[in-house]
Design a protein around this motif. Structure first.
Motif, PDB file in Angstrom:
ATOM      1  N   SER A  16     -56.143 -21.463  65.060  1.00  0.00           N
ATOM      2  CA  SER A  16     -57.037 -22.101  64.080  1.00  0.00           C
ATOM      3  C   SER A  16     -58.329 -22.578  64.729  1.00  0.00           C
ATOM      4  O   SER A  16     -59.380 -22.647  64.072  1.00  0.00           O
ATOM      5  CB  SER A  16     -56.329 -23.266  63.390  1.00  0.00           C
ATOM      6  OG  SER A  16     -56.106 -24.339  64.288  1.00  0.00           O
ATOM      7  N   GLU A  17     -58.265 -22.881  66.040  1.00  0.00           N
ATOM      8  CA  GLU A  17     -59.458 -23.276  66.785  1.00  0.00           C
ATOM      9  C   GLU A  17     -60.215 -22.073  67.329  1.00  0.00           C
ATOM     10  O   GLU A  17     -61.177 -22.219  68.084  1.00  0.00           O
ATOM     11  CB  GLU A  17     -59.073 -24.210  67.941  1.00  0.00           C
ATOM     12  CG  GLU A  17     -58.615 -25.588  67.501  1.00  0.00           C
ATOM     13  CD  GLU A  17     -59.709 -26.373  66.806  1.00  0.00           C
ATOM     14  OE1 GLU A  17     -60.854 -26.390  67.309  1.00  0.00           O
ATOM     15  OE2 GLU A  17     -59.427 -26.973  65.748  1.00  0.00           O
ATOM     16  N   LYS A  18     -59.757 -20.886  66.943  1.00  0.00           N
ATOM     17  CA  LYS A  18     -60.408 -19.629  67.319  1.00  0.00           C
ATOM     18  C   LYS A  18     -60.469 -19.419  68.831  1.00  0.00           C
ATOM     19  O   LYS A  18     -61.484 -18.969  69.383  1.00  0.00           O
ATOM     20  CB  LYS A  18     -61.814 -19.545  66.703  1.00  0.00           C
ATOM     21  CG  LYS A  18     -61.797 -19.518  65.172  1.00  0.00           C
ATOM     22  CD  LYS A  18     -63.198 -19.427  64.597  1.00  0.00           C
ATOM     23  CE  LYS A  18     -63.173 -19.176  63.094  1.00  0.00           C
ATOM     24  NZ  LYS A  18     -62.348 -20.137  62.326  1.00  0.00           N
ATOM     25  N   ILE A  19     -59.382 -19.739  69.492  1.00  0.00           N
ATOM     26  CA  ILE A  19     -59.298 -19.466  70.926  1.00  0.00           C
ATOM     27  C   ILE A  19     -59.393 -17.959  71.138  1.00  0.00           C
ATOM     28  O   ILE A  19     -58.926 -17.177  70.312  1.00  0.00           O
ATOM     29  CB  ILE A  19     -57.983 -20.031  71.514  1.00  0.00           C
ATOM     30  CG1 ILE A  19     -58.077 -20.168  73.038  1.00  0.00           C
ATOM     31  CG2 ILE A  19     -56.785 -19.182  71.127  1.00  0.00           C
ATOM     32  CD1 ILE A  19     -59.000 -21.238  73.516  1.00  0.00           C
ATOM     33  N   ASP A  20     -59.992 -17.541  72.233  1.00  0.00           N
ATOM     34  CA  ASP A  20     -60.205 -16.109  72.456  1.00  0.00           C
ATOM     35  C   ASP A  20     -58.911 -15.372  72.790  1.00  0.00           C
ATOM     36  O   ASP A  20     -58.645 -14.294  72.260  1.00  0.00           O
ATOM     37  CB  ASP A  20     -61.221 -15.911  73.586  1.00  0.00           C
ATOM     38  CG  ASP A  20     -62.584 -16.503  73.249  1.00  0.00           C
ATOM     39  OD1 ASP A  20     -62.953 -16.510  72.056  1.00  0.00           O
ATOM     40  OD2 ASP A  20     -63.273 -16.974  74.176  1.00  0.00           O
ATOM     41  N   ILE A  21     -58.116 -15.952  73.700  1.00  0.00           N
ATOM     42  CA  ILE A  21     -56.928 -15.257  74.201  1.00  0.00           C
ATOM     43  C   ILE A  21     -55.786 -16.258  74.346  1.00  0.00           C
ATOM     44  O   ILE A  21     -56.004 -17.397  74.768  1.00  0.00           O
ATOM     45  CB  ILE A  21     -57.199 -14.592  75.565  1.00  0.00           C
ATOM     46  CG1 ILE A  21     -58.408 -13.648  75.486  1.00  0.00           C
ATOM     47  CG2 ILE A  21     -55.978 -13.817  76.061  1.00  0.00           C
ATOM     48  CD1 ILE A  21     -58.866 -13.113  76.843  1.00  0.00           C
ATOM     49  N   ILE A  22     -54.585 -15.830  74.031  1.00  0.00           N
ATOM     50  CA  ILE A  22     -53.383 -16.614  74.306  1.00  0.00           C
ATOM     51  C   ILE A  22     -52.547 -15.867  75.329  1.00  0.00           C
ATOM     52  O   ILE A  22     -52.180 -14.700  75.132  1.00  0.00           O
ATOM     53  CB  ILE A  22     -52.551 -16.858  73.036  1.00  0.00           C
ATOM     54  CG1 ILE A  22     -53.321 -17.758  72.059  1.00  0.00           C
ATOM     55  CG2 ILE A  22     -51.205 -17.498  73.384  1.00  0.00           C
ATOM     56  CD1 ILE A  22     -52.644 -17.921  70.714  1.00  0.00           C
ATOM     57  N   PHE A  23     -52.256 -16.530  76.445  1.00  0.00           N
ATOM     58  CA  PHE A  23     -51.352 -16.018  77.474  1.00  0.00           C
ATOM     59  C   PHE A  23     -50.033 -16.776  77.328  1.00  0.00           C
ATOM     60  O   PHE A  23     -50.032 -18.001  77.196  1.00  0.00           O
ATOM     61  CB  PHE A  23     -51.916 -16.249  78.876  1.00  0.00           C
ATOM     62  CG  PHE A  23     -53.238 -15.574  79.129  1.00  0.00           C
ATOM     63  CD1 PHE A  23     -53.286 -14.292  79.647  1.00  0.00           C
ATOM     64  CD2 PHE A  23     -54.434 -16.218  78.846  1.00  0.00           C
ATOM     65  CE1 PHE A  23     -54.504 -13.666  79.873  1.00  0.00           C
ATOM     66  CE2 PHE A  23     -55.661 -15.602  79.068  1.00  0.00           C
ATOM     67  CZ  PHE A  23     -55.696 -14.323  79.587  1.00  0.00           C
ATOM     68  N   SER A  24     -48.916 -16.066  77.371  1.00  0.00           N
ATOM     69  CA  SER A  24     -47.639 -16.750  77.183  1.00  0.00           C
ATOM     70  C   SER A  24     -46.540 -16.106  78.002  1.00  0.00           C
ATOM     71  O   SER A  24     -46.363 -14.891  77.980  1.00  0.00           O
ATOM     72  CB  SER A  24     -47.249 -16.750  75.700  1.00  0.00           C
ATOM     73  OG  SER A  24     -46.054 -17.466  75.499  1.00  0.00           O
ATOM     74  N   GLY A  25     -45.811 -16.961  78.730  1.00  0.00           N
ATOM     75  CA  GLY A  25     -44.701 -16.494  79.544  1.00  0.00           C
ATOM     76  C   GLY A  25     -43.582 -17.516  79.549  1.00  0.00           C
ATOM     77  O   GLY A  25     -43.366 -18.215  78.575  1.00  0.00           O
ATOM     78  N   ALA A  26     -42.858 -17.614  80.692  1.00  0.00           N
ATOM     79  CA  ALA A  26     -41.681 -18.490  80.808  1.00  0.00           C
ATOM     80  C   ALA A  26     -40.681 -18.143  79.713  1.00  0.00           C
ATOM     81  O   ALA A  26     -40.350 -18.955  78.847  1.00  0.00           O
ATOM     82  CB  ALA A  26     -42.069 -19.960  80.761  1.00  0.00           C
ATOM     83  N   GLY A  27     -40.196 -16.928  79.756  1.00  0.00           N
ATOM     84  CA  GLY A  27     -39.422 -16.356  78.663  1.00  0.00           C
ATOM     85  C   GLY A  27     -40.290 -15.310  77.986  1.00  0.00           C
ATOM     86  O   GLY A  27     -41.478 -15.185  78.286  1.00  0.00           O
ATOM     87  N   LEU A  28     -39.718 -14.552  77.105  1.00  0.00           N
ATOM     88  CA  LEU A  28     -40.466 -13.483  76.438  1.00  0.00           C
ATOM     89  C   LEU A  28     -40.887 -13.956  75.049  1.00  0.00           C
ATOM     90  O   LEU A  28     -40.037 -14.225  74.196  1.00  0.00           O
ATOM     91  CB  LEU A  28     -39.603 -12.224  76.343  1.00  0.00           C
ATOM     92  CG  LEU A  28     -39.176 -11.631  77.690  1.00  0.00           C
ATOM     93  CD1 LEU A  28     -38.291 -10.411  77.482  1.00  0.00           C
ATOM     94  CD2 LEU A  28     -40.372 -11.288  78.552  1.00  0.00           C
ATOM     95  N   PRO A  29     -42.193 -14.047  74.795  1.00  0.00           N
ATOM     96  CA  PRO A  29     -42.690 -14.559  73.511  1.00  0.00           C
ATOM     97  C   PRO A  29     -42.635 -13.499  72.416  1.00  0.00           C
ATOM     98  O   PRO A  29     -43.665 -12.992  71.953  1.00  0.00           O
ATOM     99  CB  PRO A  29     -44.127 -14.955  73.847  1.00  0.00           C
ATOM    100  CG  PRO A  29     -44.533 -14.005  74.930  1.00  0.00           C
ATOM    101  CD  PRO A  29     -43.286 -13.756  75.743  1.00  0.00           C
TER     102      PRO A  29
END
Length: 350
Positions: A103-116
């Motif tokens: 909603s804040e229009k972030i450019d990229i989301i990186f996600s780990g620590a488990g499989l998203p």
């Protein structure tokens, strides 16, 4: 070193360098915007981001959301470059964090620590946010691509492959960390092959974990990586908003001081050993209450300490009650630099 190889969704950085997302409150807006201004991708870590809010203990979700919005807005005021967030998929408030970032229009989301596996479901029809899972093996990369394609008809905009020499929580069993077959240079070709065969497209793969020099960076790009992610080198910078004591622990540490511990969240982690770690490993419990309940996989009853509490103390400089995460090359740091100096070393200029 400019590149047109690293394209993540709609975003093409001048340099193929991503700053690692480091919680708790290590990677914030000042560091992220400085990296973005130098032509890389700056990353704000969402894990524990609200811990400095006055109501964090009683309102974990609200404090986290409020702090994340503040940091994204602060970063936007300081840069027109590319800004992302890093969110652990095992966060209890993962859904809220992701929706807030989008909603804040972030450019990229990186996600780990488990499989998203559920990450694409949070995108809206007008979202421009790119989604990048963090994996540690070709099997994990295969599963991520297949699941996203089947459930959401979505292919990851890039994949970060994090090797055994990274700092913080690691996606390996403890005994695998010393296994030469698990090293980044061994796994990268496997992941590149699986990504191409599974998706039918060229998905950028970003190498991460233990990358320290220009030569390291060039090595992995020559192997086929589209870019690199670095965390440790950006901690010991003027722009990183941790305490002087936190940074000094990097400068003072020797290679023998860097060790692997078993984290309460159920993963091994690489840390700089200190008295706190020695006490824990000697069986001395660190009494605490757990008001946060921040990680789904945290074994609260069995843990000798609260990792959120320990990392919060470290961020503030109180290392008697905490410790710092660090990559395998942290012992090579001998001074505090500016972010610009790091880019000078890696690519010949900011």
């Amino acid at each position: 070193m400019g590149t047109d190889r690293l394209r993540i969704g709609d975003y093409i950085p001048k340099h193929p360098i991503i700053q690692g997302g480091m919680g708790i409150r290590v990677s914030l807006s000042n560091l992220a915007s400085s990296v973005a201004n130098c032509g890389g991708i700056g990353v704000i870590a969402a894990t524990g981001i609200g811990i400095s809010e006055p109501d964090f203990n009683s309102n974990f979700h609200g404090a986290s959301e409020r702090a994340l919005i503040k940091e994204i807005k602060r970063a936007r005021k300081k840069t027109r470059g590319i800004i992302g967030i890093n969110a652990l998929s095992v966060l209890n408030n993962f859904s809220q964090i992701i929706q807030t970032a989008i909603s804040e229009k972030i450019d990229i989301i990186f996600s780990g620590a488990g499989l998203p596996f559920e990450l694409p479901k949070y995108l809206t029809s007008n979202s421009r946010t790119a989604l990048v899972p963090i994996v540690s093996s070709s099997k994990a990369a295969y599963l991520m691509i297949k699941r996203w394609m089947k459930r959401f008809n979505y292919i990851p905009d890039a994949i970060v492959l994090e090797g055994t020499e990274a700092g913080g929580h690691l996606g390996f069993k403890k005994e695998e960390i010393s296994d030469s077959s698990k090293k980044l240079e061994k796994v990268l070709p496997e992941v590149l092959k699986v990504v191409k065969e599974t998706s039918g497209k060229t998905i950028p793969v970003i190498a991460a974990g233990g990358i320290y020099t220009k030569e390291d960076m060039e090595k992995f790009i020559e192997m086929g990586a589209s870019g690199v992610q670095l965390g440790t080198r950006f901690v010991a910078t003027e722009e990183c908003e941790v305490s002087d004591e936190f940074k000094q622990s990097y400068i003072d540490c020797k290679e023998a001081d860097i060790k692997i511990i078993q984290s309460p969240v159920g993963l091994p982690g690489r840390v700089i050993s200190n008295r706190f770690i020695d006490d824990v490993e000697s069986g001395l419990k660190k009494p605490y209450k757990c008001p946060y309940h921040c990680i789904r996989t945290c074994k609260v009853q069995d843990s000798p300490f609260c990792i959120a509490d320990a990392l919060m103390h470290a961020q503030c400089g109180n290392l008697e009650h905490g410790f710092v995460f660090a990559g395998a090359n942290a012992h090579r740091i001998n001074k505090i630099q500016r972010v610009k100096d790091v880019f000078d070393d890696l690519v010949g200029g900011c």
